[in-house]
Design a protein around this motif. Structure first.
Motif, PDB file in Angstrom:
ATOM      1  N   LEU A 235      51.466  37.613  42.223  1.00 12.85           N
ATOM      2  CA  LEU A 235      50.027  37.855  42.100  1.00 12.85           C
ATOM      3  C   LEU A 235      49.564  37.838  40.644  1.00 12.85           C
ATOM      4  O   LEU A 235      48.395  37.601  40.363  1.00 12.85           O
ATOM      5  N   ARG A 236      50.486  38.064  39.707  1.00 11.24           N
ATOM      6  CA  ARG A 236      50.134  38.044  38.279  1.00 11.24           C
ATOM      7  C   ARG A 236      49.477  36.716  37.887  1.00 11.24           C
ATOM      8  O   ARG A 236      48.587  36.702  37.048  1.00 11.24           O
ATOM      9  N   ASP A 237      49.968  35.622  38.466  1.00 10.75           N
ATOM     10  CA  ASP A 237      49.456  34.298  38.130  1.00 10.75           C
ATOM     11  C   ASP A 237      48.184  33.939  38.895  1.00 10.75           C
ATOM     12  O   ASP A 237      47.501  32.992  38.534  1.00 10.75           O
ATOM     13  N   LEU A 238      47.876  34.698  39.931  1.00 11.40           N
ATOM     14  CA  LEU A 238      46.723  34.377  40.770  1.00 11.40           C
ATOM     15  C   LEU A 238      45.466  35.166  40.415  1.00 11.40           C
ATOM     16  O   LEU A 238      44.358  34.693  40.659  1.00 11.40           O
ATOM     17  N   PHE A 239      45.635  36.361  39.865  1.00 12.38           N
ATOM     18  CA  PHE A 239      44.493  37.245  39.642  1.00 12.38           C
ATOM     19  C   PHE A 239      44.473  37.777  38.218  1.00 12.38           C
ATOM     20  O   PHE A 239      45.518  38.118  37.666  1.00 12.38           O
ATOM     21  N   ASP A 240      43.276  37.868  37.670  1.00 16.40           N
ATOM     22  CA  ASP A 240      43.157  38.468  36.343  1.00 16.40           C
ATOM     23  C   ASP A 240      43.386  39.968  36.463  1.00 16.40           C
ATOM     24  O   ASP A 240      43.106  40.580  37.494  1.00 16.40           O
ATOM     25  N   HIS A 241      43.935  40.524  35.424  1.00 16.22           N
ATOM     26  CA  HIS A 241      44.176  41.957  35.340  1.00 16.22           C
ATOM     27  C   HIS A 241      44.198  42.327  33.854  1.00 16.22           C
ATOM     28  O   HIS A 241      44.404  41.452  33.009  1.00 16.22           O
ATOM     29  N   PRO A 242      43.945  43.572  33.536  1.00 20.24           N
ATOM     30  CA  PRO A 242      43.900  43.951  32.125  1.00 20.24           C
ATOM     31  C   PRO A 242      45.190  43.538  31.405  1.00 20.24           C
ATOM     32  O   PRO A 242      46.288  43.798  31.895  1.00 20.24           O
ATOM     33  N   PRO A 243      45.054  42.906  30.236  1.00 19.81           N
ATOM     34  CA  PRO A 243      46.216  42.369  29.538  1.00 19.81           C
ATOM     35  C   PRO A 243      46.954  43.367  28.652  1.00 19.81           C
ATOM     36  O   PRO A 243      48.005  43.046  28.106  1.00 19.81           O
ATOM     37  N   ARG A 244      46.393  44.567  28.472  1.00 22.51           N
ATOM     38  CA  ARG A 244      47.048  45.532  27.585  1.00 22.51           C
ATOM     39  C   ARG A 244      47.247  46.866  28.299  1.00 22.51           C
ATOM     40  O   ARG A 244      46.638  47.139  29.332  1.00 22.51           O
ATOM     41  N   ARG A 245      48.084  47.673  27.706  1.00 25.26           N
ATOM     42  CA  ARG A 245      48.390  48.992  28.245  1.00 25.26           C
ATOM     43  C   ARG A 245      47.145  49.880  28.180  1.00 25.26           C
ATOM     44  O   ARG A 245      46.429  49.889  27.176  1.00 25.26           O
ATOM     45  N   LEU A 246      46.900  50.619  29.259  1.00 25.30           N
ATOM     46  CA  LEU A 246      45.739  51.501  29.355  1.00 25.30           C
ATOM     47  C   LEU A 246      46.177  52.867  29.858  1.00 25.30           C
ATOM     48  O   LEU A 246      47.219  52.993  30.515  1.00 25.30           O
ATOM     49  N   MET A 247      45.376  53.856  29.586  1.00 26.35           N
ATOM     50  CA  MET A 247      45.600  55.183  30.148  1.00 26.35           C
ATOM     51  C   MET A 247      44.997  55.194  31.554  1.00 26.35           C
ATOM     52  O   MET A 247      44.055  54.457  31.841  1.00 26.35           O
ATOM     53  N   ALA A 248      45.535  56.064  32.392  1.00 28.83           N
ATOM     54  CA  ALA A 248      45.019  56.196  33.757  1.00 28.83           C
ATOM     55  C   ALA A 248      44.799  57.669  34.060  1.00 28.83           C
ATOM     56  O   ALA A 248      45.497  58.538  33.542  1.00 28.83           O
ATOM     57  N   ARG A 249      43.809  57.911  34.902  1.00 25.34           N
ATOM     58  CA  ARG A 249      43.547  59.259  35.394  1.00 25.34           C
ATOM     59  C   ARG A 249      42.957  59.114  36.786  1.00 25.34           C
ATOM     60  O   ARG A 249      42.464  58.039  37.153  1.00 25.34           O
ATOM     61  N   PRO A 250      42.981  60.163  37.582  1.00 25.33           N
ATOM     62  CA  PRO A 250      42.387  60.058  38.918  1.00 25.33           C
ATOM     63  C   PRO A 250      40.901  59.719  38.828  1.00 25.33           C
ATOM     64  O   PRO A 250      40.188  60.234  37.967  1.00 25.33           O
ATOM     65  N   ALA A 251      40.468  58.836  39.708  1.00 18.50           N
ATOM     66  CA  ALA A 251      39.047  58.488  39.776  1.00 18.50           C
ATOM     67  C   ALA A 251      38.270  59.693  40.300  1.00 18.50           C
ATOM     68  O   ALA A 251      38.814  60.510  41.047  1.00 18.50           O
ATOM     69  N   PRO A 252      37.009  59.812  39.929  1.00 19.97           N
ATOM     70  CA  PRO A 252      36.220  60.948  40.417  1.00 19.97           C
ATOM     71  C   PRO A 252      36.029  60.890  41.928  1.00 19.97           C
ATOM     72  O   PRO A 252      36.140  59.826  42.540  1.00 19.97           O
ATOM     73  N   GLY A 253      35.734  62.025  42.496  1.00 21.73           N
ATOM     74  CA  GLY A 253      35.578  62.134  43.943  1.00 21.73           C
ATOM     75  C   GLY A 253      34.511  61.241  44.539  1.00 21.73           C
ATOM     76  O   GLY A 253      34.607  60.842  45.696  1.00 21.73           O
ATOM     77  N   HIS A 254      33.509  60.882  43.772  1.00 15.80           N
ATOM     78  CA  HIS A 254      32.435  60.038  44.299  1.00 15.80           C
ATOM     79  C   HIS A 254      32.793  58.551  44.293  1.00 15.80           C
ATOM     80  O   HIS A 254      32.042  57.739  44.826  1.00 15.80           O
ATOM     81  N   PHE A 255      33.935  58.190  43.718  1.00 13.88           N
ATOM     82  CA  PHE A 255      34.358  56.790  43.696  1.00 13.88           C
ATOM     83  C   PHE A 255      34.708  56.319  45.103  1.00 13.88           C
ATOM     84  O   PHE A 255      35.451  56.967  45.825  1.00 13.88           O
ATOM     85  N   SER A 256      34.174  55.178  45.500  1.00 14.71           N
ATOM     86  CA  SER A 256      34.471  54.591  46.810  1.00 14.71           C
ATOM     87  C   SER A 256      35.480  53.457  46.634  1.00 14.71           C
ATOM     88  O   SER A 256      35.148  52.423  46.047  1.00 14.71           O
ATOM     89  N   PRO A 257      36.694  53.647  47.138  1.00 10.97           N
ATOM     90  CA  PRO A 257      37.689  52.576  47.012  1.00 10.97           C
ATOM     91  C   PRO A 257      37.318  51.379  47.872  1.00 10.97           C
ATOM     92  O   PRO A 257      36.480  51.470  48.773  1.00 10.97           O
ATOM     93  N   LYS A 258      37.940  50.247  47.593  1.00 12.02           N
ATOM     94  CA  LYS A 258      37.714  49.024  48.370  1.00 12.02           C
ATOM     95  C   LYS A 258      38.255  49.246  49.789  1.00 12.02           C
ATOM     96  O   LYS A 258      39.378  49.681  49.972  1.00 12.02           O
ATOM     97  N   ASP A 259      37.457  48.914  50.765  1.00 15.59           N
ATOM     98  CA  ASP A 259      37.823  49.072  52.174  1.00 15.59           C
ATOM     99  C   ASP A 259      38.439  47.763  52.665  1.00 15.59           C
ATOM    100  O   ASP A 259      37.797  46.711  52.591  1.00 15.59           O
TER     101      ASP A 259
END
Length: 113
Positions: free
Chosen positions: A38-62
């Protein structure tokens, strides 16, 4: 001060569904043998990033409402992340936990700019 948000990612698979089984089947339907492809098929951030839980109001992709390409890209990014770090150089790892996360990814360097 507010740390600039880069990206929010998350997938909702439905109640009682196995995220890993769903993604393995979707991956197979696309003709891919490994999530690494999938790396070759889809763009994704090219550098290292910090992560944290998304806020409660975030709606994930269904999975019932989104195109397979959208779900595969989200799963790629989630597979490159832990609960604290997104690293595009790590292997794509799909577990029930990693695919079930809802994350905000951000660049900590932008905090100091």
């Amino acid at each position: 001060m507010k740390i600039p948000l880069v990206l929010r990612v998350g997938i909702w698979f439905g109640v009682g569904a196995s995220p890993r089984d769903f993604m393995e089947e979707l991956l197979s339907d696309t003709g891919c043998h490994s999530p690494e492809e999938l790396r070759d098929l889809f763009d994704h951030p090219p550098r290292r990033l910090m992560a944290r839980p998304a806020p409660g109001h975030f709606s994930p992709k269904d999975v019932r409402l989104e195109k397979p390409e959208v779900i595969l890209r989200e799963a790629l990014i989630l597979g490159l992340a832990t609960s604290a770090i997104y690293d595009p150089n790590r292997p794509v790892i799909w577990t029930e936990a990693s695919l079930g996360r809802r994350l905000e990814l951000y660049d900590p360097g932008s905090f100091y700019q």
